[in-house]
Design a protein around this motif. Structure first.
Motif, PDB file in Angstrom:
ATOM      1  N   ARG A  38       0.850  -1.193   0.000  1.00 30.81           N
ATOM      2  CA  ARG A  38       0.000   0.000   0.000  1.00 30.81           C
ATOM      3  C   ARG A  38       0.884   1.240   0.000  1.00 30.81           C
ATOM      4  NH1 ARG A  38      -4.437  -0.790   4.837  1.00 30.81           N
ATOM      5  NH2 ARG A  38      -5.417  -2.689   4.065  1.00 30.81           N
ATOM      6  N   LYS A  39       0.315   2.345  -0.451  1.00 29.59           N
ATOM      7  CA  LYS A  39       0.992   3.624  -0.308  1.00 29.59           C
ATOM      8  C   LYS A  39       0.912   4.046   1.160  1.00 29.59           C
ATOM      9  CE  LYS A  39       0.340   5.273  -4.969  1.00 29.59           C
ATOM     10  NZ  LYS A  39      -0.818   4.903  -5.766  1.00 29.59           N
ATOM     11  N   ILE A  40       1.882   4.838   1.576  1.00 31.57           N
ATOM     12  CA  ILE A  40       1.971   5.300   2.958  1.00 31.57           C
ATOM     13  C   ILE A  40       1.731   6.807   2.971  1.00 31.57           C
ATOM     14  CG2 ILE A  40       3.477   5.473   4.986  1.00 31.57           C
ATOM     15  CD1 ILE A  40       5.185   3.227   3.443  1.00 31.57           C
ATOM     16  N   LEU A  69      -8.543   5.790   4.391  1.00 30.03           N
ATOM     17  CA  LEU A  69      -7.171   5.618   4.871  1.00 30.03           C
ATOM     18  C   LEU A  69      -6.974   4.233   5.478  1.00 30.03           C
ATOM     19  CD1 LEU A  69      -6.416   9.103   6.481  1.00 30.03           C
ATOM     20  CD2 LEU A  69      -5.366   8.136   4.435  1.00 30.03           C
ATOM     21  N   ASN A  70      -7.923   3.790   6.294  1.00 32.07           N
ATOM     22  CA  ASN A  70      -7.800   2.481   6.944  1.00 32.07           C
ATOM     23  C   ASN A  70      -7.818   1.331   5.944  1.00 32.07           C
ATOM     24  OD1 ASN A  70      -7.648   3.621   9.474  1.00 32.07           O
ATOM     25  ND2 ASN A  70      -9.761   3.191  10.025  1.00 32.07           N
ATOM     26  N   PRO A 142     -11.270  18.543   4.568  1.00 35.32           N
ATOM     27  CA  PRO A 142     -11.735  17.190   4.230  1.00 35.32           C
ATOM     28  C   PRO A 142     -12.038  17.039   2.738  1.00 35.32           C
ATOM     29  CG  PRO A 142     -12.754  17.899   6.267  1.00 35.32           C
ATOM     30  CD  PRO A 142     -11.996  19.083   5.721  1.00 35.32           C
ATOM     31  N   LYS A 143     -12.648  18.043   2.137  1.00 34.34           N
ATOM     32  CA  LYS A 143     -12.992  17.979   0.712  1.00 34.34           C
ATOM     33  C   LYS A 143     -11.729  17.845  -0.149  1.00 34.34           C
ATOM     34  CE  LYS A 143     -15.011  20.821  -2.934  1.00 34.34           C
ATOM     35  NZ  LYS A 143     -15.485  22.146  -3.288  1.00 34.34           N
ATOM     36  N   ASP A 144     -10.726  18.668   0.119  1.00 37.75           N
ATOM     37  CA  ASP A 144      -9.479  18.630  -0.647  1.00 37.75           C
ATOM     38  C   ASP A 144      -8.694  17.342  -0.388  1.00 37.75           C
ATOM     39  OD1 ASP A 144     -10.045  21.094  -1.777  1.00 37.75           O
ATOM     40  OD2 ASP A 144      -8.905  22.206  -0.260  1.00 37.75           O
ATOM     41  N   PHE A 145      -8.742  16.864   0.839  1.00 39.92           N
ATOM     42  CA  PHE A 145      -8.030  15.626   1.165  1.00 39.92           C
ATOM     43  C   PHE A 145      -8.670  14.429   0.459  1.00 39.92           C
ATOM     44  CE2 PHE A 145      -6.476  12.123   3.794  1.00 39.92           C
ATOM     45  CZ  PHE A 145      -5.137  12.454   3.873  1.00 39.92           C
ATOM     46  N   LYS A 146      -9.992  14.424   0.347  1.00 41.11           N
ATOM     47  CA  LYS A 146     -10.678  13.347  -0.382  1.00 41.11           C
ATOM     48  C   LYS A 146     -10.248  13.336  -1.844  1.00 41.11           C
ATOM     49  CE  LYS A 146     -14.835  13.510   2.407  1.00 41.11           C
ATOM     50  NZ  LYS A 146     -16.247  13.884   2.450  1.00 41.11           N
ATOM     51  N   LEU A 147     -10.118  14.524  -2.449  1.00 45.72           N
ATOM     52  CA  LEU A 147      -9.643  14.611  -3.840  1.00 45.72           C
ATOM     53  C   LEU A 147      -8.227  14.059  -3.960  1.00 45.72           C
ATOM     54  CD1 LEU A 147     -10.927  18.134  -4.938  1.00 45.72           C
ATOM     55  CD2 LEU A 147     -11.666  15.915  -5.836  1.00 45.72           C
ATOM     56  N   LEU A 148      -7.388  14.393  -3.016  1.00 48.91           N
ATOM     57  CA  LEU A 148      -6.016  13.891  -3.011  1.00 48.91           C
ATOM     58  C   LEU A 148      -6.008  12.360  -2.951  1.00 48.91           C
ATOM     59  CD1 LEU A 148      -2.914  14.115  -2.720  1.00 48.91           C
ATOM     60  CD2 LEU A 148      -3.294  14.322  -0.273  1.00 48.91           C
ATOM     61  N   LEU A 149      -6.816  11.781  -2.066  1.00 45.67           N
ATOM     62  CA  LEU A 149      -6.877  10.330  -1.943  1.00 45.67           C
ATOM     63  C   LEU A 149      -7.358   9.683  -3.236  1.00 45.67           C
ATOM     64  CD1 LEU A 149      -8.274   9.862   1.685  1.00 45.67           C
ATOM     65  CD2 LEU A 149      -5.910   9.649   0.892  1.00 45.67           C
ATOM     66  N   GLU A 150      -8.343  10.291  -3.872  1.00 45.82           N
ATOM     67  CA  GLU A 150      -8.844   9.755  -5.150  1.00 45.82           C
ATOM     68  C   GLU A 150      -7.733   9.758  -6.193  1.00 45.82           C
ATOM     69  OE1 GLU A 150     -12.345  11.932  -6.336  1.00 45.82           O
ATOM     70  OE2 GLU A 150     -13.356  11.458  -4.443  1.00 45.82           O
ATOM     71  N   ASN A 151      -6.979  10.848  -6.265  1.00 49.78           N
ATOM     72  CA  ASN A 151      -5.887  10.937  -7.251  1.00 49.78           C
ATOM     73  C   ASN A 151      -4.753   9.952  -6.940  1.00 49.78           C
ATOM     74  OD1 ASN A 151      -7.016  12.912  -8.914  1.00 49.78           O
ATOM     75  ND2 ASN A 151      -6.341  14.543  -7.563  1.00 49.78           N
ATOM     76  N   LEU A 152      -4.505   9.682  -5.673  1.00 43.74           N
ATOM     77  CA  LEU A 152      -3.457   8.751  -5.310  1.00 43.74           C
ATOM     78  C   LEU A 152      -3.793   7.316  -5.686  1.00 43.74           C
ATOM     79  CD1 LEU A 152      -2.427  10.083  -1.796  1.00 43.74           C
ATOM     80  CD2 LEU A 152      -1.045  10.112  -3.880  1.00 43.74           C
ATOM     81  N   GLU A 153      -5.077   7.018  -5.796  1.00 44.05           N
ATOM     82  CA  GLU A 153      -5.485   5.658  -6.139  1.00 44.05           C
ATOM     83  C   GLU A 153      -5.375   5.361  -7.623  1.00 44.05           C
ATOM     84  OE1 GLU A 153      -8.432   3.897  -2.923  1.00 44.05           O
ATOM     85  OE2 GLU A 153      -9.351   5.537  -4.053  1.00 44.05           O
ATOM     86  N   LYS A 154      -5.211   6.391  -8.441  1.00 36.72           N
ATOM     87  CA  LYS A 154      -5.125   6.197  -9.896  1.00 36.72           C
ATOM     88  C   LYS A 154      -3.780   5.674 -10.314  1.00 36.72           C
ATOM     89  CE  LYS A 154      -8.517   9.737 -10.834  1.00 36.72           C
ATOM     90  NZ  LYS A 154      -8.801  11.025 -11.379  1.00 36.72           N
TER      91      LYS A 154
END
Length: 154
Positions: A38-40, A69-70, A142-154
């Protein structure tokens, strides 16, 4: 019997509805990566940083973010002024005092320095090989962090 049933139902709902963010240590990462790659995400902060505390109390309390995150990342909550030695990536990092009760941890500098300075809070994302793939120094809603997480999954 009704009370017992209500008790079980209440705790069943609250325990699934309010999950907590699992924070790992740097020392755990190697063995965790052997089980599942997983990414850290490393959240580098200090106790005196207002934006760090705000992020802890908003962004990292958001249930969607906690669940994401979990389930998909390893999260490390790292105080940049931590005084204990930390072994990570086959290297021992130490606290570097710079005055009376003032200093910064070598690992915080290693992961959080951008343009020869460290500005808190810092989000540092590492790939499965512990290489830095993304750094961001500022408060994330929270809104910006959710976008970051979505981009990290790509």
């Amino acid at each position: 019997m009704k009370k017992l049933l209500l008790f079980i139902l209440f705790f069943g709902i609250t325990s699934t509805g309010f999950c907590q963010l699992k924070s790992r240590t740097f020392e755990e990462i190697d063995s965790l990566q052997q089980i599942q790659k997983r990414k850290i995400i490393v959240f580098i902060h200090t106790d005196w940083c207002q934006f760090c505390q705000r992020m802890k109390n908003t962004t990292f309390k958001n249930q969607e973010i906690i669940e994401k995150l979990n389930s998909d990342f390893y999260f490390i909550d790292f105080n940049a002024e931590e005084k204990r030695d930390i072994t990570f990536n086959n290297h021992i990092f130490k606290y570097q005092p710079s005055g009376n009760n003032v200093g910064v941890h070598e690992l915080a500098l290693q992961l959080g320095t951008q343009n020869n300075q460290i500005v808190y809070p810092v989000l540092c994302v590492l790939n499965e090989k512990n290489e830095i793939i993304f750094q961001y120094s500022n408060y994330l809603s929270p809104k910006d962090f959710k976008l970051l997480l979505e981009n990290l999954e790509k």
